[in-house]
Design an enzyme around this catalytic site. Structure first.
Site, short mmCIF file in Angstrom:
data_model
loop_
_atom_site.label_atom_id
_atom_site.label_comp_id
_atom_site.label_asym_id
_atom_site.label_seq_id
_atom_site.Cartn_x
_atom_site.Cartn_y
_atom_site.Cartn_z
N GLU A 263 0.84 -1.19 0.00
CA GLU A 263 0.00 0.00 0.00
C GLU A 263 0.89 1.25 0.00
OE1 GLU A 263 -3.73 1.76 2.65
OE2 GLU A 263 -2.27 0.42 3.60
N LYS A 339 -10.12 1.09 -1.87
CA LYS A 339 -10.20 0.75 -0.46
C LYS A 339 -11.57 1.18 0.05
CE LYS A 339 -7.44 1.16 3.81
NZ LYS A 339 -6.19 1.71 4.37
N CYS A 373 -5.26 -3.31 3.10
CA CYS A 373 -4.92 -3.10 4.51
C CYS A 373 -6.13 -3.24 5.45
CB CYS A 373 -4.23 -1.75 4.67
SG CYS A 373 -3.35 -1.55 6.24
#
Length: 510
Positions: A263, A339, A373
């Site tokens: 990321e 995300k 993440c």
């Protein structure tokens, strides 16, 4: 009981008929006894591999007889007479794409040793070896006559399935992964104990591959490479892209199918910003390079013949900043995954918003998902991806402390177990004192598997040395996933109680 068993499995020969007759007469005394000699000899002649016996010290104590049939024809209603003519010749289709189990029997004095399971496992292995679609069987329900006065045949099947009633044949079939697909009426009218009924049972060969061009066939052995990336000061975009190309080149040299970056791997470019004190403007400055990185990394994917998961980069759409990962396929196509769950830091300092789409991507090396993440800490997302037959989940991450890293790691391991898939996590290390929020980092990139006998004892396929720049490789067997989902020690996906709960993706409001 037999205290000195010596069991072997082999194929039948014509010389075995006398023993076969004795055994079948004993077991099938209520429905006519043994097949005549010419029927057994015909079976051995037309499909020798399908005629299996189990011996104890050379004495035949179990049989499994099978033929090849058309799946389309015999997965639909039929009777026993559709398999056997009036002269007791059995109709075998050498071009058939399924096996049909005619008989499976164990000598009464040998019951209780689970020997029938051995015959069924031999049948399943034969089905896989011959690349047949399934095993079909018409199963008697010999205890039904005891309950016919109080329940229908359909109600009887449900009672056996719920283990309220024991049926020696149906109960055994269900315990060997066969599914009842329909109830057959007048299947064998002379079977008084079953009242003429039978169940149509099916075991699917999950490894079945339809005839296809070899070039287009499904890849089952997949190699992935992940870059545990060292954050370092750079003087230009070109310098950082050279580092990207170096790693893609190195991973492709080892014939990898995928390479994964962390990321915000290109965050060192923030150091080129004229004003780093304003973090909101700094992330927008970083976003100005994203189009170039997508184009360059897509070209690298084609040039080096490898699918590239680009970690993540900031993107501005309609003045809104998103955190986005890209799949650059080696055929030149590009997909994106935003995300969805934004951390408090991203929301507060960078004013990033979450995306509203989630999907699984087809590739030439399996079906993959991407969760960036924090997203992997939400089990609903993994379950939604698993419902779309995901094989590999890629998780690019960026964590500053070990406790933050462990949240990602432990949740990723849970996703691998509960969704019966591989999960690859990849982060960055090092520090950039001149860039806000890049002063410390912690990472140990890893590959996780389901937790079962086919995989490493700790369900960790590979992992890096913590906080050290390096490349990690791992070979993943997609067929193992299919076997785990079908015949694993536990079946997390199959055993979900969807009658009690479900996970639903709600269409976002426009």
């Amino acid at each position: 009981m037999h205290d000195d068993l010596h069991l072997t499995i082999r194929n039948l020969t014509n010389d075995d008929y006398d023993e076969i007759k004795v055994l079948m007469d004993k077991v099938y005394h209520d429905i006519g006894g043994a097949w005549p000699k010419h029927t057994i000899h015909q079976l051995i002649s037309v499909f020798p591999e399908g005629q299996i016996c189990l011996e104890d010290h050379g004495k035949i104590v179990g049989l499994a007889l099978s033929v090849q049939v058309s799946y389309q024809r015999f997965s639909n209603p039929h009777t026993y007479d559709d398999l056997v003519d009036q002269k007791e010749n059995i109709l075998n289709d050498p071009m058939g794409d399924a096996m049909y189990g005619l008989d499976a029997l164990i000598a009464p004095e040998y019951r209780g040793y689970r020997l029938g399971r051995r015959l069924y496992e031999a049948r399943k292995e034969l089905c896989r070896q011959h690349n047949l679609r399934a095993i079909l069987a018409g199963g008697r329900i010999p205890n039904y006559h005891e309950h016919a006065h109080e329940m229908s045949a359909a109600e009887y099947l449900e009672a056996v399935r719920e283990r309220k009633i024991y049926d020696p044949i149906l109960t055994f079939q269900l315990s060997n992964d066969f599914q009842v697909t329909r109830l057959l009426k007048r299947y064998m009218p002379e079977d008084e104990k079953s009242q003429g009924y039978a169940t149509l049972l099916e075991w699917k060969n999950i490894f079945f591959e339809p005839d296809t061009n070899v070039i287009r066939s499904r890849k089952t052995q997949v190699r992935i490479g992940a870059i545990q990336w060292q954050m370092r000061e750079v003087e230009s975009v070109d310098e950082l892209l050279k580092q990207v190309e170096y790693f893609i080149d190195a991973v492709s040299d080892y014939k990898s199918d995928f390479v994964l970056f962390p990321e915000f791997f290109n965050a060192p470019l923030i150091g080129l910003s004229p004003d780093q004190s304003n973090q909101t403007e700094a992330i927008r400055f970083l976003a100005s390079f994203t189009d170039r990185f997508i184009n360059e990394m897509s070209q690298f994917a084609v040039s080096y013949n490898i699918n590239v998961i680009t970690g993540s980069m900031p993107v501005i759409e309609d003045e809104i900043v998103y955190n986005v990962s890209y799949l650059c396929r080696r055929d030149g196509t590009v997909e994106e995954q935003k995300k969805i769950h934004i951390t408090p830091h991203e929301r507060r300092d960078w004013v990033i918003e979450g995306g509203n789409d989630l999907r699984v991507f087809n590739t030439d090396a399996g079906r993959v998902g991407i969760l960036i993440c924090y997203d992997v800490e939400f089990p609903e997302l993994g379950r939604l991806l698993a419902a779309q037959d995901m094989d590999i989940l890629f998780v690019p991450f960026w964590t500053d402390t070990k406790n933050g890293y462990l949240r990602v790691r432990r949740c990723a391991q849970a996703r691998a177990i509960e969704n019966e898939c591989y999960v690859v996590i990849c982060g960055s290390c090092g520090n950039l004192p001149q860039v806000e929020n890049l002063d410390i980092q912690y990472a140990q990139s890893s590959v996780f598997s389901p937790s079962d006998f086919s995989y490493p004892h700790d369900a960790v396929m590979a992992e890096t040395t913590p906080n050290t720049e390096m490349i990690m490789f791992s070979d993943l067997d997609l067929d193992k996933l299919k076997l785990t989902r079908s015949e694993g020690s536990v079946n997390n996906l199959k055993d979900r109680r969807t009658d009690l709960y479900s996970v639903i993706w709600n269409k976002p409001k426009s």
